[in-house]
Design an enzyme around this catalytic site. Structure first.
Site, PDB file in Angstrom:
ATOM      1  N   ASP A 270       0.833  -1.211   0.000  1.00 32.08           N
ATOM      2  CA  ASP A 270       0.000   0.000   0.000  1.00 32.08           C
ATOM      3  C   ASP A 270       0.866   1.259   0.000  1.00 32.08           C
ATOM      4  O   ASP A 270       0.577   2.224  -0.706  1.00 32.08           O
ATOM      5  CB  ASP A 270      -0.902   0.014   1.255  1.00 32.08           C
ATOM      6  CG  ASP A 270      -1.968  -1.086   1.178  1.00 32.08           C
ATOM      7  OD1 ASP A 270      -2.778  -1.196   2.105  1.00 32.08           O
ATOM      8  OD2 ASP A 270      -1.966  -1.813   0.155  1.00 32.08           O
TER       9      ASP A 270
ATOM     10  N   VAL B 259       3.763   1.751  -1.229  1.00 29.79           N
ATOM     11  CA  VAL B 259       4.342   2.017  -2.558  1.00 29.79           C
ATOM     12  C   VAL B 259       3.255   2.592  -3.469  1.00 29.79           C
ATOM     13  O   VAL B 259       3.467   3.588  -4.168  1.00 29.79           O
ATOM     14  CB  VAL B 259       4.919   0.700  -3.160  1.00 29.79           C
ATOM     15  CG1 VAL B 259       5.380   0.928  -4.589  1.00 29.79           C
ATOM     16  CG2 VAL B 259       6.043   0.176  -2.285  1.00 29.79           C
ATOM     17  N   TYR B 260       2.054   1.981  -3.387  1.00 26.82           N
ATOM     18  CA  TYR B 260       0.941   2.483  -4.209  1.00 26.82           C
ATOM     19  C   TYR B 260       0.706   3.965  -3.897  1.00 26.82           C
ATOM     20  O   TYR B 260       0.633   4.811  -4.790  1.00 26.82           O
ATOM     21  CB  TYR B 260      -0.337   1.674  -3.930  1.00 26.82           C
ATOM     22  CG  TYR B 260      -1.509   2.090  -4.795  1.00 26.82           C
ATOM     23  CD1 TYR B 260      -2.315   3.166  -4.439  1.00 26.82           C
ATOM     24  CD2 TYR B 260      -1.766   1.459  -6.006  1.00 26.82           C
ATOM     25  CE1 TYR B 260      -3.367   3.583  -5.247  1.00 26.82           C
ATOM     26  CE2 TYR B 260      -2.819   1.855  -6.822  1.00 26.82           C
ATOM     27  CZ  TYR B 260      -3.603   2.922  -6.434  1.00 26.82           C
ATOM     28  OH  TYR B 260      -4.639   3.329  -7.245  1.00 26.82           O
TER      29      TYR B 260
ATOM     30  N   SER C  47     -35.551  -8.150 -16.228  1.00 24.48           N
ATOM     31  CA  SER C  47     -35.613  -8.723 -14.869  1.00 24.48           C
ATOM     32  C   SER C  47     -35.976 -10.192 -15.031  1.00 24.48           C
ATOM     33  O   SER C  47     -36.298 -10.641 -16.141  1.00 24.48           O
ATOM     34  CB  SER C  47     -36.642  -7.979 -14.014  1.00 24.48           C
ATOM     35  OG  SER C  47     -37.854  -7.867 -14.711  1.00 24.48           O
ATOM     36  N   LEU C  48     -35.877 -10.927 -13.944  1.00 23.52           N
ATOM     37  CA  LEU C  48     -35.969 -12.381 -14.052  1.00 23.52           C
ATOM     38  C   LEU C  48     -37.258 -12.907 -13.444  1.00 23.52           C
ATOM     39  O   LEU C  48     -37.729 -12.401 -12.428  1.00 23.52           O
ATOM     40  CB  LEU C  48     -34.786 -13.026 -13.305  1.00 23.52           C
ATOM     41  CG  LEU C  48     -33.407 -12.746 -13.902  1.00 23.52           C
ATOM     42  CD1 LEU C  48     -32.326 -13.148 -12.914  1.00 23.52           C
ATOM     43  CD2 LEU C  48     -33.233 -13.472 -15.216  1.00 23.52           C
TER      44      LEU C  48
ATOM     45  N   LYS D  50     -27.001 -15.235  -7.347  1.00 28.76           N
ATOM     46  CA  LYS D  50     -27.751 -13.986  -7.524  1.00 28.76           C
ATOM     47  C   LYS D  50     -27.312 -13.039  -6.408  1.00 28.76           C
ATOM     48  O   LYS D  50     -27.574 -13.264  -5.236  1.00 28.76           O
ATOM     49  CB  LYS D  50     -29.254 -14.243  -7.467  1.00 28.76           C
ATOM     50  CG  LYS D  50     -30.080 -13.033  -7.845  1.00 28.76           C
ATOM     51  CD  LYS D  50     -31.554 -13.420  -8.060  1.00 28.76           C
ATOM     52  CE  LYS D  50     -32.378 -12.201  -8.500  1.00 28.76           C
ATOM     53  NZ  LYS D  50     -32.428 -11.139  -7.468  1.00 28.76           N
TER      54      LYS D  50
ATOM     55  N   ARG E 192     -30.459   0.834 -12.836  1.00 30.77           N
ATOM     56  CA  ARG E 192     -31.393   0.062 -13.651  1.00 30.77           C
ATOM     57  C   ARG E 192     -32.662   0.856 -13.932  1.00 30.77           C
ATOM     58  O   ARG E 192     -33.199   0.823 -15.031  1.00 30.77           O
ATOM     59  CB  ARG E 192     -31.757  -1.226 -12.909  1.00 30.77           C
ATOM     60  CG  ARG E 192     -32.716  -2.129 -13.641  1.00 30.77           C
ATOM     61  CD  ARG E 192     -33.112  -3.337 -12.821  1.00 30.77           C
ATOM     62  NE  ARG E 192     -33.984  -4.189 -13.594  1.00 30.77           N
ATOM     63  CZ  ARG E 192     -35.242  -3.874 -13.871  1.00 30.77           C
ATOM     64  NH1 ARG E 192     -35.760  -2.749 -13.423  1.00 30.77           N
ATOM     65  NH2 ARG E 192     -36.002  -4.665 -14.611  1.00 30.77           N
TER      66      ARG E 192
HETATM   67  N1  LIG Z   1     -25.201 -13.554 -12.509  1.00 31.56           N
HETATM   68  C1  LIG Z   1     -26.331 -12.950 -12.860  1.00 31.56           C
HETATM   69  O1  LIG Z   1     -26.825 -13.051 -13.968  1.00 31.56           O
HETATM   70  C2  LIG Z   1     -27.015 -12.102 -11.853  1.00 31.56           C
HETATM   71  C3  LIG Z   1     -26.493 -12.004 -10.563  1.00 31.56           C
HETATM   72  N2  LIG Z   1     -27.087 -11.233  -9.629  1.00 31.56           N
HETATM   73  C4  LIG Z   1     -28.223 -10.557  -9.899  1.00 31.56           C
HETATM   74  N3  LIG Z   1     -28.784  -9.806  -8.918  1.00 31.56           N
HETATM   75  C5  LIG Z   1     -28.790 -10.614 -11.203  1.00 31.56           C
HETATM   76  C6  LIG Z   1     -29.963  -9.951 -11.678  1.00 31.56           C
HETATM   77  C7  LIG Z   1     -30.205 -10.236 -12.978  1.00 31.56           C
HETATM   78 BR1  LIG Z   1     -31.651  -9.522 -13.999  1.00 31.56          BR
HETATM   79  S1  LIG Z   1     -29.056 -11.284 -13.655  1.00 31.56           S
HETATM   80  C8  LIG Z   1     -28.182 -11.388 -12.157  1.00 31.56           C
END
Ligand SMILES: NC(=O)c1cnc(N)c2cc(Br)sc12
Length: 329
Positions: A35, A37-38, A84-85, A118, A139
């Site tokens: 650190d 050096v950085y 969204s999923l 996720k 988003r």
């Molecule tokens: N790895 C992934 O695709 C991923 C990971 N974490 C999340 N909160 C989400 C949301 C979407 Br939409 S994709 C994704």
């Protein structure tokens, strides 16, 4: 005779050194210099740039934190909407999802899935032009978000300039990922807020979203947000133009300098996905960040393109959720 600024060479050398050190520390979690050096090299670069402002470049490590707070955020349209999923809450619902897409696209081919944790944070849309970060946005509603580039620049694991070594340089790239607060940082922030008599953040996700919407990027820089990239798109071209699968896309993101969650797994069957989901149900509690499920995607972009989207969700992915849990105190 082109006048080469004598300090130009030294500032470029310092920028390269500091970028490599920052990448190693924040993305690879494998420091390559002390650190002290950085800090010394960083100070030298700062002095050179103060003496010769014309040598400052937008991707210089000194340009991560803005001096003046923003007065407001402008709304911006995402060139490619952020999807969204659809949720699945157990293995039966995962199997139902699998049956649904197979009805849509009957195939006897062996299909591979990519399972990714996720991350329970706040989604970000990053735009790179000629390899340089030109925009960061929240988003929002998936179509329109808020332009928070100055705040995004303070996230050290987000590259200000992409690494195209060994890759055909790509003019414009859209990268999606999740900004998140490591649990330790979340706890520290809430302790500070407790002392200051401020309202506490309910959970790391709210803390990340709230931090990203701070008008003063110096506050954002102090909160040490982190970032995992998980998708890349080339505007105007189909994703298969630079990668054929999600697995390759994740590898490409890593090559270009992004942090990608190391626990992604290529699954040859839904049974393997179920195993991954079961394993991480308990193992994730040992991770230094919050997760709330597993994102399961069909690996082949060709399949993704053939399946496309419903009104709301991609048909080729599902969020396999874990039961909600209380945020750590
Ligand atoms: N790895 C992934 O695709 C991923 C990971 N974490 C999340 N909160 C989400 C949301 C979407 Br939409 S994709 C994704």
């Amino acid at each position: 005779m082109i006048q080469i600024h004598p300090e130009a060479q030294r500032t470029e050398e310092l920028r390269q050194l500091l970028q490599q050190a920052s990448y190693a520390y924040y993305v690879l979690d494998a420091p390559i210099m002390e650190d002290a050096v950085y800090d010394q090299l960083y100070r030298e670069l700062q002095e050179l740039e103060t003496q010769h402002p014309e040598l400052v470049t937008p991707d210089s490590p000194t340009q991560r934190v803005g001096e003046r707070p923003a007065t407001h955020f402008t709304s911006v349209r995402h060139n490619i909407p952020l999807y969204s999923l659809e949720n699945a809450f157990n293995i039966d619902e995962l199997q139902a999802w699998d049956q649904r897409w197979r009805r849509q696209l009957p195939t006897t081919d062996a299909v591979k899935y990519v399972s990714e944790l996720k991350i329970d944070g706040s989604a970000l849309a990053l735009t790179y032009q000629d390899g340089v970060l030109v925009r960061g946005a929240t988003r929002g509603d998936g179509v329109t978000g808020e332009e928070i580039t100055q705040n995004v620049r303070t996230i050290r694991s987000i590259p200000l300039r992409l690494n195209f070594d060994g890759i055909e340089p790509i003019e414009r790239i859209e990268v999606r990922g999740e900004a998140f607060l490591p649990l330790e940082v979340f706890k520290q922030i809430n302790e500070e807020r407790q002392k200051a008599g401020e309202q506490l953040f309910a959970n790391p996700r709210n803390a990340a979203a709230g931090t990203l919407r701070q008008l003063d990027s110096r506050i954002v820089a102090r909160r040490r947000l982190d970032f995992f990239a998980y998708t890349l798109h080339i505007p105007g071209m189909d994703d298969a133009s630079i990668a054929n699968t999600q697995w390759e896309a994740l590898e490409l993101l890593q090559k270009m300098g992004f942090r990608v969650n190391p626990n992604h797994q290529l699954c040859e069957s839904l049974a393997e996905v179920a195993e991954y989901y079961k394993y991480w149900d308990t193992e994730r509690l040992n991770l230094p960040y919050m997760t709330d499920g597993v994102v399961v995607k069909l690996n082949a972009f060709k399949l993704q393109e053939q399946l496309g989207f419903t009104q709301k969700f991609p048909r080729w992915a599902v969020a396999l959720k874990y039961p909600a849990e209380e945020a750590p105190t």
